[in-house]
Design a protein around this motif. Sequence first.
Motif, short mmCIF file in Angstrom:
data_model
loop_
_atom_site.label_atom_id
_atom_site.label_comp_id
_atom_site.label_asym_id
_atom_site.label_seq_id
_atom_site.Cartn_x
_atom_site.Cartn_y
_atom_site.Cartn_z
N ILE A 68 -47.64 -9.12 11.49
CA ILE A 68 -46.82 -8.36 12.42
C ILE A 68 -47.34 -6.93 12.37
CG2 ILE A 68 -44.99 -7.96 10.70
CD1 ILE A 68 -43.00 -7.97 13.10
N ARG A 69 -47.68 -6.39 13.54
CA ARG A 69 -48.28 -5.06 13.62
C ARG A 69 -47.46 -4.15 14.52
NH1 ARG A 69 -54.76 -5.41 14.73
NH2 ARG A 69 -55.34 -6.05 12.63
N SER A 70 -47.61 -2.88 14.24
CA SER A 70 -47.08 -1.84 15.12
C SER A 70 -45.61 -2.05 15.48
CB SER A 70 -47.93 -1.73 16.39
OG SER A 70 -49.27 -1.46 16.08
N LEU A 71 -44.80 -2.37 14.48
CA LEU A 71 -43.36 -2.51 14.69
C LEU A 71 -42.76 -1.11 14.79
CD1 LEU A 71 -40.69 -4.10 14.80
CD2 LEU A 71 -40.70 -4.07 12.30
N VAL A 72 -42.20 -0.80 15.95
CA VAL A 72 -41.64 0.52 16.20
C VAL A 72 -40.30 0.41 16.91
CG1 VAL A 72 -43.84 1.77 16.26
CG2 VAL A 72 -43.00 0.71 18.34
N VAL A 73 -39.42 1.36 16.60
CA VAL A 73 -38.11 1.43 17.25
C VAL A 73 -37.85 2.90 17.58
CG1 VAL A 73 -35.63 1.06 16.99
CG2 VAL A 73 -37.25 -0.58 16.00
N ALA A 74 -37.43 3.16 18.79
CA ALA A 74 -37.10 4.52 19.22
C ALA A 74 -35.94 5.05 18.38
CB ALA A 74 -36.74 4.54 20.70
N GLU A 98 -47.98 -22.52 14.80
CA GLU A 98 -48.18 -23.27 13.56
C GLU A 98 -49.03 -22.55 12.53
OE1 GLU A 98 -49.57 -27.11 14.87
OE2 GLU A 98 -47.58 -27.66 15.58
N ILE A 99 -48.82 -21.25 12.43
CA ILE A 99 -49.42 -20.48 11.33
C ILE A 99 -48.32 -20.29 10.31
CG2 ILE A 99 -50.40 -18.26 10.66
CD1 ILE A 99 -51.92 -18.27 13.28
N LYS A 100 -48.62 -20.60 9.08
CA LYS A 100 -47.59 -20.69 8.04
C LYS A 100 -47.21 -19.39 7.37
CE LYS A 100 -47.38 -25.16 8.46
NZ LYS A 100 -46.63 -25.55 9.60
N LYS A 101 -48.09 -18.38 7.41
CA LYS A 101 -47.83 -17.16 6.66
C LYS A 101 -47.96 -15.96 7.58
CE LYS A 101 -49.48 -14.96 2.37
NZ LYS A 101 -50.50 -15.11 1.31
N LEU A 102 -46.93 -15.13 7.59
CA LEU A 102 -46.88 -13.91 8.37
C LEU A 102 -46.77 -12.75 7.39
CD1 LEU A 102 -46.54 -12.47 11.17
CD2 LEU A 102 -44.08 -12.81 10.89
N ILE A 103 -47.69 -11.79 7.51
CA ILE A 103 -47.68 -10.66 6.60
C ILE A 103 -47.33 -9.36 7.32
CG2 ILE A 103 -49.37 -11.69 5.02
CD1 ILE A 103 -51.43 -9.65 6.32
N SER A 104 -47.02 -8.38 6.51
CA SER A 104 -46.81 -7.02 6.99
C SER A 104 -47.30 -6.06 5.92
CB SER A 104 -45.33 -6.76 7.26
OG SER A 104 -45.12 -5.40 7.59
N LEU A 105 -47.99 -5.03 6.32
CA LEU A 105 -48.29 -3.91 5.43
C LEU A 105 -47.34 -2.80 5.86
CD1 LEU A 105 -52.17 -3.96 5.28
CD2 LEU A 105 -50.60 -4.32 3.40
N THR A 106 -46.51 -2.36 4.95
CA THR A 106 -45.39 -1.51 5.37
C THR A 106 -44.95 -0.53 4.28
OG1 THR A 106 -43.16 -1.60 6.31
CG2 THR A 106 -43.67 -3.21 4.60
N TYR A 107 -44.20 0.46 4.72
CA TYR A 107 -43.46 1.35 3.82
C TYR A 107 -41.97 0.97 3.83
CZ TYR A 107 -47.62 4.29 4.05
OH TYR A 107 -48.91 4.76 3.98
N GLN A 108 -41.58 0.08 4.74
CA GLN A 108 -40.18 -0.28 4.94
C GLN A 108 -39.82 -1.56 4.20
OE1 GLN A 108 -38.57 2.12 6.50
NE2 GLN A 108 -40.53 3.12 6.91
N ALA A 146 -47.71 -4.75 0.65
CA ALA A 146 -47.98 -6.03 1.31
C ALA A 146 -46.75 -6.92 1.15
CB ALA A 146 -49.21 -6.68 0.71
N MET A 147 -46.33 -7.51 2.25
CA MET A 147 -45.18 -8.41 2.24
C MET A 147 -45.52 -9.64 3.06
SD MET A 147 -42.00 -5.75 2.46
CE MET A 147 -40.88 -6.90 1.66
N ALA A 148 -44.84 -10.75 2.80
CA ALA A 148 -45.11 -11.98 3.54
C ALA A 148 -43.85 -12.80 3.67
CB ALA A 148 -46.19 -12.80 2.86
#
Length: 151
Positions: A68-74, A98-108, A146-148
């Motif tokens: 998941i990229r570029s997650l933004v909220v006003a 059918e992709i089993k793993k979703l990652i995020s690199l985040t500060y949140q 890193a989160m998944a």
Amino acid sequence: MVNIRKAKASDVEAIYSLINMYAQQGLLLPRTRDSLYENLQAICVATIDNQVVGAASLHILGKDLSEIRSLVVAEEAKGRGVGKLLVEQIVEETKKIEIKKLISLTYQVTFFEKCGFQVIEKDEMPQKVWKDCLNCSKFPTCDEIAMAIYV
């Protein structure tokens, strides 16, 4: 009421502004308008009264890993569940392909934990490191977490 839908070309300026507002704060990487147009089919937006108030994109890194990229909220939409709805949409899209793993690199970290993600070691996502991280200005001293989530 918050509505989640696929992004359209007419949304790019709003998405660009939101992403680059966060990028200027050092919270995520900047995106160019061209990269947004090129990846438009991978971007979801959140709208309130037909105004874009959030966005997120799904990036495929390999047969078993997506991000998941570029997650933004006003600012004016924070606290209304916009981010959570966008994450839920990206999780659903990940399941559909059918992709089993979703990652995020985040500060949140707390936010993503509430969405079902767990902290992982960066070496659990070599596709990301070798594909994207090598070209990042933060490499090799990246301080993002890193989160998944497994879907």
